[in-house]
Structure formats: C-alpha cells, structure tokens
Scaffold this active site. Structure first.
Site, short mmCIF file in Angstrom:
data_model
loop_
_atom_site.label_atom_id
_atom_site.label_comp_id
_atom_site.label_asym_id
_atom_site.label_seq_id
_atom_site.Cartn_x
_atom_site.Cartn_y
_atom_site.Cartn_z
N HIS A 56 -57.08 33.93 -35.41
CA HIS A 56 -56.17 32.89 -35.91
C HIS A 56 -56.75 32.24 -37.17
CE1 HIS A 56 -53.24 29.53 -34.47
NE2 HIS A 56 -53.43 29.42 -35.77
N HIS A 58 -55.78 30.90 -41.17
CA HIS A 58 -54.81 30.65 -42.22
C HIS A 58 -55.50 30.90 -43.56
CE1 HIS A 58 -51.83 28.91 -39.48
NE2 HIS A 58 -52.85 28.35 -38.87
N LEU A 59 -55.12 31.98 -44.22
CA LEU A 59 -55.76 32.33 -45.50
C LEU A 59 -54.99 31.75 -46.69
CD1 LEU A 59 -56.91 36.00 -44.81
CD2 LEU A 59 -58.35 33.97 -44.98
N ASN A 90 -47.83 32.01 -41.74
CA ASN A 90 -47.15 30.87 -42.39
C ASN A 90 -47.58 30.67 -43.84
OD1 ASN A 90 -49.70 29.88 -41.68
ND2 ASN A 90 -48.96 27.82 -41.23
N ASP A 150 -46.72 30.78 -35.76
CA ASP A 150 -47.67 29.66 -35.66
C ASP A 150 -47.43 28.58 -36.72
OD1 ASP A 150 -50.15 28.40 -34.58
OD2 ASP A 150 -50.72 28.66 -36.66
N HIS A 177 -47.36 29.56 -30.48
CA HIS A 177 -47.77 28.18 -30.75
C HIS A 177 -46.93 27.33 -29.80
CE1 HIS A 177 -48.34 24.68 -33.73
NE2 HIS A 177 -47.43 24.25 -32.89
N HIS A 230 -54.43 28.43 -29.62
CA HIS A 230 -55.04 27.09 -29.56
C HIS A 230 -54.63 26.23 -28.36
CE1 HIS A 230 -51.18 26.12 -31.42
NE2 HIS A 230 -51.55 26.48 -32.63
N ASN A 276 -53.06 20.20 -35.21
CA ASN A 276 -51.98 20.60 -34.32
C ASN A 276 -52.42 21.79 -33.48
OD1 ASN A 276 -49.46 20.12 -33.40
ND2 ASN A 276 -48.39 21.11 -35.08
N ASP A 303 -58.35 28.83 -35.83
CA ASP A 303 -57.24 28.09 -36.45
C ASP A 303 -57.71 27.46 -37.76
OD1 ASP A 303 -54.76 27.01 -36.96
OD2 ASP A 303 -54.80 25.58 -35.29
C1 NCD Z 1 -51.72 24.80 -39.11
C2 NCD Z 1 -51.68 25.02 -40.61
O1 NCD Z 1 -52.18 24.16 -41.35
O2 NCD Z 1 -51.20 26.08 -41.05
N1 NCD Z 1 -52.22 23.49 -38.85
C3 NCD Z 1 -52.81 23.09 -37.71
O3 NCD Z 1 -53.01 21.88 -37.54
N2 NCD Z 1 -53.17 23.93 -36.78
C4 NCD Z 1 -50.36 25.02 -38.59
C5 NCD Z 1 -50.03 24.30 -37.34
O4 NCD Z 1 -50.30 24.84 -36.25
O5 NCD Z 1 -49.48 23.21 -37.43
#
Ligand code: NCD
Length: 432
Positions: A56, A58-59, A90, A150, A177, A230, A276, A303
C-alpha cells in the site's frame, strides 16, 4: 559495476550466519562460497531479511509530482529496505485503465529502485459507480491482480460483489478501504473521548467494522478474496479472526502508525497526525499489535501518503489525511513487535516481506536466499538506532509523524536483483 557479490557474515533470517554469493542478479550459493574477484560486502553483525514488500504505497505519479514521484517514492522505499511496492490507484488521472497502470509500471522500471506493481482502481474514477476496466488492466503488461479504490470505500454492495466475482476469475483480489461514508461525513479524527474533548467531528470505529463485516459475508458468498487495507480497530480484528476461522478468503494489513500512535496526538492539533483511518485508542493499538504477532493481521503495509506542504501546513480541518511510512516502517514494526529479547526477525520477515509478497502475487520477492532465487534482500543493523529528521528523508515530502524520535534498527543495504539500491545506509545516486 561488479556483477558478482559476496555478502559475508550476515545473520540470515531463518537460517543463521552464512555468506551469500550473488551472480547475475540471483543467489548463486549460500554457506561458505569462495569467489575470486567478487565485490565483498562485509555484513558482520547485520541481519539479512528478504526485501520488504509494501502492499500500500501512494507514489502520487501521475498528477501530484509536487508531493512524490515514482522515482522519489521508490528511493524512499529502498531506503526503508523495500524491494517491491504496490502503487495505489488514486493518482490523477486515476489508475483505472490499462494505459495508466502500464505507465506507472514503466516509470518504476525506469527508476530502478524497487519493483513497482500497480494496483488498479475498482471503479471508474474511484467514483464507486461503474466497474473500471479490470480485465484490461489484468491482461495488460502491468499484470494487475490487486484492485482498490483506496481513499474511497467501495460502499455499494452490488459493485463490491461484482468486483469480487470478476477478480476471482483470474485469482485476483479486492483491497478494500473499509469506511462507510455515511458514518464518516465531516469526520476529522477518531470518535471517542478525545474528539469529544476537542470538539472535532468523529470517525467512529463502526464505520470501518460494518464494512468489514459486510465484505466478509460477500467474499464468503461469492468465494472471492477480499483484503482489508489499513485496519485500525480491535473489533475489526475480531471480525477478521472469525472469518478466517470459517475459511473465508480474507487477508488484512495494518499500518505502522496504527501500531504505535493514538488519538491522544490530536491534542497537538498538528495535522501531521491526521490520517485515514484515524489514529485510534490505546486498546486498539494493543489489539492490532497482538493480531499482527498472531497472524490474524497478515502484513504490515505503510499507506505511505506523501503530501505537499500546502496540503499539510494548515489548520487541522483543512489538511489532507495521510502520513509518510516507507522509511520508518521497519523500525516501527520492530518497536511494535519487539519483546524484551529484541526483535523476532523471522516474524518481522513474515509480516513485512514473505506474506505481503504472497498476497500481491510477487513471486520473486519475499524469498529467503537460496540458489536460483532473485537477490532481493535487505541488510539491517539490529543494534543501531537513528533519529528521524524530515529533511533527511528520501521522500519528496516531509509529513512524517516521527520527526525527532529515536527509532530502533537501521537499513544498511538493499539489493534489487543483486544491485545495491542502498549501500552503507545511503541511497544509490542512480541505478544502471
Ligand atoms: C490516503 C492518501 O493520501 O492518498 N490518505 C490517508 O490518510 N491514508 C488516502 C486515504 O485513505 O484517505
């Protein structure tokens, strides 16, 4: 560059002290090999783990290259001991087509710091209305098996059912999610004593648990594989435990921050702690730690959610949720799982590498070194500690909740197919 490496004297998790000879990106021999002319890497006192695998990440590329890029994110991954990361969908545009997932995979290969396995969106534009082109993404050169909206919950039960049925045809999985959106409208933090005290709208635990309970039943009904992103509450653990006992195809991940931090952090009003799902209670943290040790929770996933300064350096309610994770996950996992005798490295390898590799279907990762396996591993100093300095992180963003904290264990080296992405604790300038 020398194609032949001899890693000498490491304590290999699951095996004990031995030397590892690497040739042409693969393990050639483990034991006491001799190799004239090999580049020798002294690993005396270091622990050799299979390279970490993140389910998990986010790049942020494409679309938010001001927060992170595939290059900077995978450099951060390597620095954290990772050899593979699963890139969340996302982005902007959303990874809901074969074109976008192939682009992300190509960027990962070009950077060379970690294998990047794109995750495809479940629904078009993450809007939760129509299924994305799941089949085209699965058949694409990116070979997507895991799908997730997600950041958003697949809250429509009919869409979730169809998605589970669809991915079952190629042994894929849906990473959910779990957040019932009607229960979290306007939510800013965990619903409980602290939110009441601070007067911030709460995100109740039941918003997560009710979706997990529903999706367990849907997965059971259609015989599909649901993976929960998560998870953050003690009751979520219990629902998953019960589902596993009944043989439902369910797996779950927990994030490092949910293993260490609680909603008490909201007292600071520092948005670096806004995430989140939100930081929960001490009882939740204790339950998640126990579940991770026991295996009810299968894996640690970061995450990793980098955010640009304008999205975090503002008041709590305006800030985006999310925190960095890749460079601190191993240390936090060791701190959370560690007993009085120090880390149980086999357990750490299981939860941060072997099991997530299996869940993601990344068969070249999460392997203990044996002749013929790809040389994807990380060397860790179990005795050294380090202090987190945001400006020194490899990530393009600095939103770490651990700034100034002293954490256990350091990553000394990471090898991806035998190439050092990190050596002597430093990220390689470039990987050629
Ligand atoms: C995630 C994000 O920033 O892409 N943020 C997070 O708090 N985990 C997306 C999400 O799950 O809200």
């Amino acid at each position: 560059m020398n194609d032949v490496k001899l890693i000498k004297g490491a304590d290999i998790v699951g095996r004990g002290r031995a030397d590892v000879l690497v040739r042409g990106g693969r393990v050639a021999e483990v034991g006491t090999p001799s190799a004239v002319g090999a580049e020798v890497i002294d690993a005396d006192g270091l622990v050799l783990l299979p390279g970490l695998v993140d389910l998990h990440t986010h790049l942020r590329e494409p679309g938010r290259e001001d927060a992170e890029t595939v290059l900077t994110g995978t450099r951060a991954a390597a620095k954290g001991g990772y050899t593979a990361v699963c890139a969340m969908a996302n982005s902007y545009p959303v990874a809901d087509t074969a074109g976008v997932v192939e682009q992300v995979a190509t960027l990962g290969r070009a950077a060379g710091y970690a294998d990047v396995q794109p995750i495809g969106a479940v629904s078009v534009g993450l809007a939760g209305e129509r299924l994305a082109e799941i089949g085209a993404m699965a058949d694409s050169a990116a070979h997507v098996r895991m799908f997730s909206d997600d950041g958003h919950c697949v809250h429509d039960p009919r869409l979730m059912r169809r998605a589970l049925e669809y991915v079952k045809t190629f042994d894929g999985l849906i990473a959910q999610h779990a957040e019932e959106p009607r229960l979290t409208e306007g939510a800013q933090m965990n619903e409980g004593a602290v939110s009441a005290e601070l007067g911030l709208p709460g995100w109740p635990a039941v918003a997560e648990e009710s979706v997990i309970a529903r999706d367990v039943l849907l997965a059971e009904y259609v015989g599909g594989h649901v993976h929960f992103c998560h998870i953050s509450t003690a009751r979520s653990v219990e629902i998953i435990r019960e589902a596993k006992a009944r043989g439902v195809r369910v797996t779950a991940e927990v994030c490092p921050h949910h293993l260490l931090l609680t909603d008490e952090k909201a007292h600071t009003y520092d948005p670096v702690y806004k995430v989140n799902p939100p930081l929960r209670s001490g009882a939740d943290v204790a339950a998640l730690r126990a579940a991770l040790a026991e295996g009810v929770v299968d894996a640690v996933a970061t995450d990793h959610a980098p955010h640009a300064p304008q999205d975090k350096d503002c008041e709590w309610s305006a800030a985006r949720p999310g925190m960095l994770g890749l460079e601190t996950a191993l240390s936090i996992t060791v701190a959370a799982l560690g007993g009085p005798g120090g880390a149980d490295w086999d357990l750490v390898a299981e939860r941060t590498s072997r099991t997530p590799a299996r869940i993601a279907g990344l068969s070249a990762h999460g392997r203990d070194p044996e002749p013929g396996t790809e040389a994807n591993f990380t060397l860790v100093d179990p005795a050294e500690t380090w202090t987190v300095v945001p400006t020194e992180l490899a990530s393009l963003s600095q939103n770490t909740p651990y700034a100034g904290m002293e954490l256990p264990v350091t990553v000394q080296a990471t090898f991806l197919r035998g190439r050092a992405t990190v050596l002597d604790g430093k990220v390689a300038e470039e990987i050629k």
